[in-house]
Design a protein around this motif. Structure first.
Motif, PDB file in Angstrom:
ATOM      1  N   VAL A  28       0.839  -1.192   0.000  1.00 15.21           N
ATOM      2  CA  VAL A  28       0.000   0.000   0.000  1.00 15.21           C
ATOM      3  C   VAL A  28       0.878   1.248   0.000  1.00 15.21           C
ATOM      4  O   VAL A  28       2.065   1.184   0.301  1.00 15.21           O
ATOM      5  CB  VAL A  28      -0.962   0.006   1.213  1.00 15.21           C
ATOM      6  CG1 VAL A  28      -1.914  -1.165   1.154  1.00 15.21           C
ATOM      7  CG2 VAL A  28      -0.205  -0.002   2.518  1.00 15.21           C
ATOM      8  N   LYS A  29       0.270   2.380  -0.325  1.00 17.61           N
ATOM      9  CA  LYS A  29       0.997   3.640  -0.402  1.00 17.61           C
ATOM     10  C   LYS A  29       0.497   4.608   0.652  1.00 17.61           C
ATOM     11  O   LYS A  29      -0.679   4.597   1.020  1.00 17.61           O
ATOM     12  CB  LYS A  29       0.815   4.276  -1.780  1.00 17.61           C
ATOM     13  CG  LYS A  29       1.432   3.481  -2.886  1.00 17.61           C
ATOM     14  CD  LYS A  29       1.256   4.172  -4.207  1.00 17.61           C
ATOM     15  CE  LYS A  29       1.895   3.312  -5.286  1.00 17.61           C
ATOM     16  NZ  LYS A  29       1.835   3.921  -6.597  1.00 17.61           N
ATOM     17  N   ILE A  30       1.384   5.465   1.096  1.00 14.68           N
ATOM     18  CA  ILE A  30       1.009   6.545   2.007  1.00 14.68           C
ATOM     19  C   ILE A  30       0.410   7.671   1.168  1.00 14.68           C
ATOM     20  O   ILE A  30       1.001   8.101   0.178  1.00 14.68           O
ATOM     21  CB  ILE A  30       2.235   7.036   2.801  1.00 14.68           C
ATOM     22  CG1 ILE A  30       2.721   5.933   3.741  1.00 14.68           C
ATOM     23  CG2 ILE A  30       1.891   8.303   3.578  1.00 14.68           C
ATOM     24  CD1 ILE A  30       4.016   6.246   4.451  1.00 14.68           C
ATOM     25  N   THR A  46      -2.891   5.523   4.709  1.00 20.53           N
ATOM     26  CA  THR A  46      -2.610   4.785   3.486  1.00 20.53           C
ATOM     27  C   THR A  46      -3.776   4.884   2.507  1.00 20.53           C
ATOM     28  O   THR A  46      -4.866   5.336   2.867  1.00 20.53           O
ATOM     29  CB  THR A  46      -2.339   3.295   3.777  1.00 20.53           C
ATOM     30  OG1 THR A  46      -3.561   2.693   4.201  1.00 20.53           O
ATOM     31  CG2 THR A  46      -1.257   3.116   4.826  1.00 20.53           C
ATOM     32  N   ALA A  57       4.134   2.522  10.981  1.00 23.35           N
ATOM     33  CA  ALA A  57       4.576   2.791   9.612  1.00 23.35           C
ATOM     34  C   ALA A  57       6.015   2.334   9.409  1.00 23.35           C
ATOM     35  O   ALA A  57       6.356   1.771   8.364  1.00 23.35           O
ATOM     36  CB  ALA A  57       4.433   4.278   9.297  1.00 23.35           C
ATOM     37  N   LEU A  66       4.821  -1.201   2.699  1.00 24.52           N
ATOM     38  CA  LEU A  66       4.540   0.142   2.203  1.00 24.52           C
ATOM     39  C   LEU A  66       5.429   0.408   0.999  1.00 24.52           C
ATOM     40  O   LEU A  66       6.636   0.180   1.052  1.00 24.52           O
ATOM     41  CB  LEU A  66       4.844   1.201   3.264  1.00 24.52           C
ATOM     42  CG  LEU A  66       3.915   1.316   4.447  1.00 24.52           C
ATOM     43  CD1 LEU A  66       4.428   2.377   5.423  1.00 24.52           C
ATOM     44  CD2 LEU A  66       2.508   1.675   3.993  1.00 24.52           C
TER      45      LEU A  66
END
Length: 98
Positions: A28-30, A46, A57, A66
């Motif tokens: 997943v991305k921030i 996220t 995190a 991440l």
């Protein structure tokens, strides 16, 4: 002091050791960040809507969960930073706040 501030203070006090892990291609991305009054990043949201404190995190980044972030050791502790890609707009400091 909320849970994000508490987690950030714990991070500053205890530090972390660096662990290199391969990134998961489905990571997943921030997409948003929270900063304290000093402008330090203390929490991350996220693209799945999950809100992570700094230590959560950091653990997720170390385990490759991440994408778009690196973990490096500086100031006696591990630090989360954006992967350098030449794009200023996706740097953690430039993401919207939640």
């Amino acid at each position: 002091m909320d849970r994000f501030d508490k987690a950030y203070e714990e991070y500053l006090t205890n530090g972390e050791s660096s662990v290199e892990k391969a990134h998961d291609p489905n990571a997943v991305k921030i997409t948003a960040v929270r900063k304290n009054d000093d402008g330090d990043l203390i929490a991350f949201q996220t693209n799945t809507g999950e809100e992570l404190d700094y230590l959560q995190a950091l653990d997720a980044a170390k385990s490759g969960k991440l994408s778009g972030v690196d973990v490096f050791h500086k100031y006696g502790r591990d630090i989360i930073r954006s992967e350098p890609d030449g794009t200023k707009e996706n740097n953690l400091d430039y993401l919207p706040e939640f």
